[in-house]
Design a protein around this motif. Structure first.
Motif, PDB file in Angstrom:
ATOM      1  N   GLY A   1       5.759 -34.153 -25.731  1.00 14.50           N
ATOM      2  CA  GLY A   1       5.950 -32.715 -25.711  1.00 14.50           C
ATOM      3  C   GLY A   1       5.199 -32.023 -26.825  1.00 14.50           C
ATOM      4  O   GLY A   1       4.888 -32.590 -27.849  1.00 14.50           O
ATOM      5  N   ALA A   2       4.906 -30.759 -26.617  1.00 17.95           N
ATOM      6  CA  ALA A   2       4.179 -29.974 -27.609  1.00 17.95           C
ATOM      7  C   ALA A   2       5.104 -29.596 -28.735  1.00 17.95           C
ATOM      8  O   ALA A   2       6.213 -29.154 -28.523  1.00 17.95           O
ATOM      9  CB  ALA A   2       3.607 -28.712 -26.953  1.00 17.95           C
ATOM     10  N   VAL A   3       4.625 -29.779 -29.956  1.00 20.40           N
ATOM     11  CA  VAL A   3       5.407 -29.455 -31.127  1.00 20.40           C
ATOM     12  C   VAL A   3       4.709 -28.413 -31.981  1.00 20.40           C
ATOM     13  O   VAL A   3       5.344 -27.618 -32.656  1.00 20.40           O
ATOM     14  CB  VAL A   3       5.681 -30.714 -31.965  1.00 20.40           C
ATOM     15  N   GLY A   4       3.403 -28.389 -31.945  1.00 20.87           N
ATOM     16  CA  GLY A   4       2.665 -27.527 -32.852  1.00 20.87           C
ATOM     17  C   GLY A   4       2.858 -26.054 -32.591  1.00 20.87           C
ATOM     18  O   GLY A   4       2.732 -25.247 -33.485  1.00 20.87           O
ATOM     19  N   ALA A   5       3.184 -25.672 -31.348  1.00 18.85           N
ATOM     20  CA  ALA A   5       3.366 -24.258 -31.026  1.00 18.85           C
ATOM     21  C   ALA A   5       4.681 -24.090 -30.300  1.00 18.85           C
ATOM     22  O   ALA A   5       4.733 -23.975 -29.083  1.00 18.85           O
ATOM     23  CB  ALA A   5       2.209 -23.757 -30.157  1.00 18.85           C
ATOM     24  N   PRO A   6       5.802 -24.079 -31.011  1.00 16.24           N
ATOM     25  CA  PRO A   6       7.094 -23.984 -30.354  1.00 16.24           C
ATOM     26  C   PRO A   6       7.228 -22.691 -29.585  1.00 16.24           C
ATOM     27  O   PRO A   6       6.753 -21.638 -30.011  1.00 16.24           O
ATOM     28  CB  PRO A   6       8.092 -24.034 -31.521  1.00 16.24           C
ATOM     29  N   ALA A   7       7.884 -22.792 -28.430  1.00 16.46           N
ATOM     30  CA  ALA A   7       8.098 -21.608 -27.619  1.00 16.46           C
ATOM     31  C   ALA A   7       8.906 -20.601 -28.404  1.00 16.46           C
ATOM     32  O   ALA A   7       9.827 -20.937 -29.115  1.00 16.46           O
ATOM     33  CB  ALA A   7       8.830 -21.983 -26.330  1.00 16.46           C
ATOM     34  N   ALA A   8       8.546 -19.320 -28.280  1.00 12.30           N
ATOM     35  CA  ALA A   8       9.202 -18.308 -29.093  1.00 12.30           C
ATOM     36  C   ALA A   8       9.289 -17.014 -28.319  1.00 12.30           C
ATOM     37  O   ALA A   8       8.561 -16.766 -27.368  1.00 12.30           O
ATOM     38  CB  ALA A   8       8.432 -18.088 -30.396  1.00 12.30           C
TER      39      ALA A   8
ATOM     40  N   ALA B   1      12.401 -10.173 -24.103  1.00 10.62           N
ATOM     41  CA  ALA B   1      13.296 -10.886 -23.198  1.00 10.62           C
ATOM     42  C   ALA B   1      13.238 -12.371 -23.486  1.00 10.62           C
ATOM     43  O   ALA B   1      12.246 -12.887 -24.010  1.00 10.62           O
ATOM     44  CB  ALA B   1      12.895 -10.609 -21.747  1.00 10.62           C
ATOM     45  N   ALA B   2      14.313 -13.067 -23.176  1.00  7.83           N
ATOM     46  CA  ALA B   2      14.353 -14.510 -23.390  1.00  7.83           C
ATOM     47  C   ALA B   2      13.279 -15.182 -22.560  1.00  7.83           C
ATOM     48  O   ALA B   2      13.003 -14.776 -21.422  1.00  7.83           O
ATOM     49  CB  ALA B   2      15.725 -15.048 -23.014  1.00  7.83           C
TER      50      ALA B   2
ATOM     51  N   ASP C   1      19.065 -13.087 -26.218  1.00  7.10           N
ATOM     52  CA  ASP C   1      20.154 -13.781 -25.521  1.00  7.10           C
ATOM     53  C   ASP C   1      19.747 -15.242 -25.379  1.00  7.10           C
ATOM     54  O   ASP C   1      19.051 -15.623 -24.445  1.00  7.10           O
ATOM     55  CB  ASP C   1      20.395 -13.153 -24.148  1.00  7.10           C
ATOM     56  N   PHE C   2      20.185 -16.054 -26.350  1.00  2.00           N
ATOM     57  CA  PHE C   2      19.812 -17.463 -26.334  1.00  2.00           C
ATOM     58  C   PHE C   2      20.439 -18.211 -25.161  1.00  2.00           C
ATOM     59  O   PHE C   2      19.936 -19.250 -24.748  1.00  2.00           O
ATOM     60  CB  PHE C   2      20.212 -18.119 -27.650  1.00  2.00           C
TER      61      PHE C   2
END
Length: 482
Positions: free
Chosen positions: A29-36, A42-43, A456-457
């Motif tokens: 999995g990708a770690v360098g660019a965490p989803a944000a 919006a979530a 809204d997590f």
């Protein structure tokens, strides 16, 4: 999105931010660019394999096996509490003497025959601990910048994780921990001990029994003069780690001791949610003044190498909720001030001020505009004790930690794991409470009294009823044998 503070990144800094974590750990999995998601956006949509962790129970364990990472000011006191209710298979700290001390303490306690394996070969040795196949839960008590990469790596290695405050200081990291939990199906839990303190649990029970009427507003936070020995006096390791956060973000850095209990009581993420935050802050004056005037701080002290302190001495945040209620959050660790968590709760039938140990409830016949305090206050709260406290009071007294609340929080987490229950505090609670840190920075960065949206997590699952501290005492062989 609140950016990571500007500095020239070393390998250590990159590891902390997660950029090289995948390569170091051999993770997928990708770690360098965490989803944000930027504050107010919006979530993000769930990716492949990401499913909600609401109402997801632990697998159930005959014996919970734990790895401890960080054995300093905080972790160095939690070791014996974990060892009393679980099996410690591995421990890790960058200081070999701390590892040796912890292993010796655990073995002298006499609850396990096999000594924990120690890891202290540098800052990346925790990854070797995480590769072990005899750990179910990882406990993290390291400087804040390490919480995110360690928690993420723990879940990627198939471990549940309990993190000291906060789970992460930046919004992109918080979102990535939520999504990693949803993808790996492993729980990421903020081990917020104050949620398990006796008065806070009684307050929760009283609110859920309707004694406060319709809940209207609350307050909570952390006001604690940490200048000596914590920020300047060497109580932490490295000596500067917490102080230098005051040079990185103008934020409410540590809000959840008061926020967690009132949020749980208000049903946040269980019928209501945080919607908007506004932050204000005083000027940053106290730390530089203290450094200048205190005779214990010499010219060779590490604080003279600090960048300018930019975080205000006092932060106040107001968080509004979807149902129209609000929470006031206070944070101040720089000013001369007696300790307070600022915990209050008000409804249409009355109020409680936990720090002042006083209560006034029309539902209990209080009609004369006079606080009930002292013996009367204590009697009322004992009448609404959470079952955990009378059940575990003797053990809580024996193992201690903030009046026994530390032990209760650990015992309860391990119990939910053993019995295959859902955790009391889940990744969405952890994310929402900790989001106050980056969101307060964002609000202050864009102008005083500037509101920012709270993500809204849960992605809509906050509307569903689900249990937390309101569950009755379960059948438990551990309790039956006591």
């Amino acid at each position: 999105m609140v950016p990571t503070p500007e500095f020239n990144p070393s390998r250590r800094d990159l590891l902390r931010s997660g950029v090289v974590l995948g390569a170091a750990a051999g993770l997928g999995g990708a770690v360098g660019a965490p989803a944000a998601a930027d504050a107010g956006d919006a979530a993000p949509e769930r990716g492949d394999g990401e499913k909600s962790m609401t109402n997801v129970p632990f697998e159930g364990f005959d014996q919970v096996r734990v790895g401890l990472i960080g054995l300093g000011e905080r972790g160095g006191g939690q070791d014996l509490r974990f060892a009393a209710v679980s099996t410690i298979t591995a421990v890790c700290d960058i200081r070999p003497e701390r590892v040796n001390r912890t292993v010796g303490r655990i073995m002298r306690q006499g609850f396990q025959d096999t000594a924990p394996v120690g890891y202290s070969a540098g800052e990346e040795d925790y990854l070797n601990l995480l590769r072990r196949d005899d750990i179910d839960l990882v406990y993290i008590a390291t400087p804040w910048e390490w919480h995110y990469p360690m928690a993420k790596a723990a879940m990627e290695h198939g471990k549940h994780v309990a993190v000291e405050l906060p789970i992460a200081p930046y919004l992109d990291q918080i979102w990535d921990l939520v999504r990693t939990s949803e993808r790996t199906r492993k729980h990421c839990i903020l081990l917020e001990n104050v949620n398990y303190f006796r008065p806070e649990m009684a307050m929760f029970n009283m609110a859920h029994r309707g004694l406060f009427g319709d809940l209207q507003h609350a307050s909570g936070g952390y006001v604690h003069d940490l200048r000596w020995p914590y920020l300047f006096g060497g109580a932490y390791h490295p000596e500067h780690w917490r102080r230098r956060w005051q040079t990185r973000m103008n934020a409410s850095h540590y809000p959840t001791h008061g926020l967690g209990p009132v949020s749980a009581t208000l049903g946040i993420n269980r019928g209501d949610r945080f919607e908007e935050l506004i932050a204000v802050a005083s000027l940053p004056k106290a730390l530089a003044l203290f450094r200048e005037e205190d005779p214990r701080i010499g010219s060779d002290h590490s604080s003279w190498d600090d960048a300018p302190y930019i975080s205000g001495d006092r932060h106040t945040c107001f968080v509004t909720t979807t149902s129209g209620r609000f929470i006031r959050i206070e944070h101040d660790v720089n000013s001369p001030h007696p300790y307070s968590r600022e915990t209050t709760l008000t409804g249409t039938r009355g109020s409680i001020e936990v720090d002042n140990a006083r209560i006034y409830l029309e539902s209990l016949g209080h009609k004369n505009h006079t606080w009930r305090s002292g013996t009367e206050y204590n009697t009322i709260l004992r009448q609404h004790d959470h079952w955990l406290w009378p059940t575990l009071e003797q053990l809580a007294s024996q193992y201690g930690g903030h009046g026994g609340g530390d032990f209760i929080s650990i015992w309860r987490l391990v119990q939910t794991m053993r019995l295959g229950m859902t955790p009391d505090i889940d990744v969405y609670d952890s994310a929402a409470w900790c989001s106050v840190i980056p969101l307060s920075h964002e609000s202050l960065k864009t102008g005083r009294m500037h509101p920012v949206k709270v993500p809204d997590f849960t992605r809509g699952h906050w509307q569903e009823a689900r249990p937390t501290f309101d569950r009755p005492r379960p059948a438990d062989p551990w309790l039956d044998k006591e």
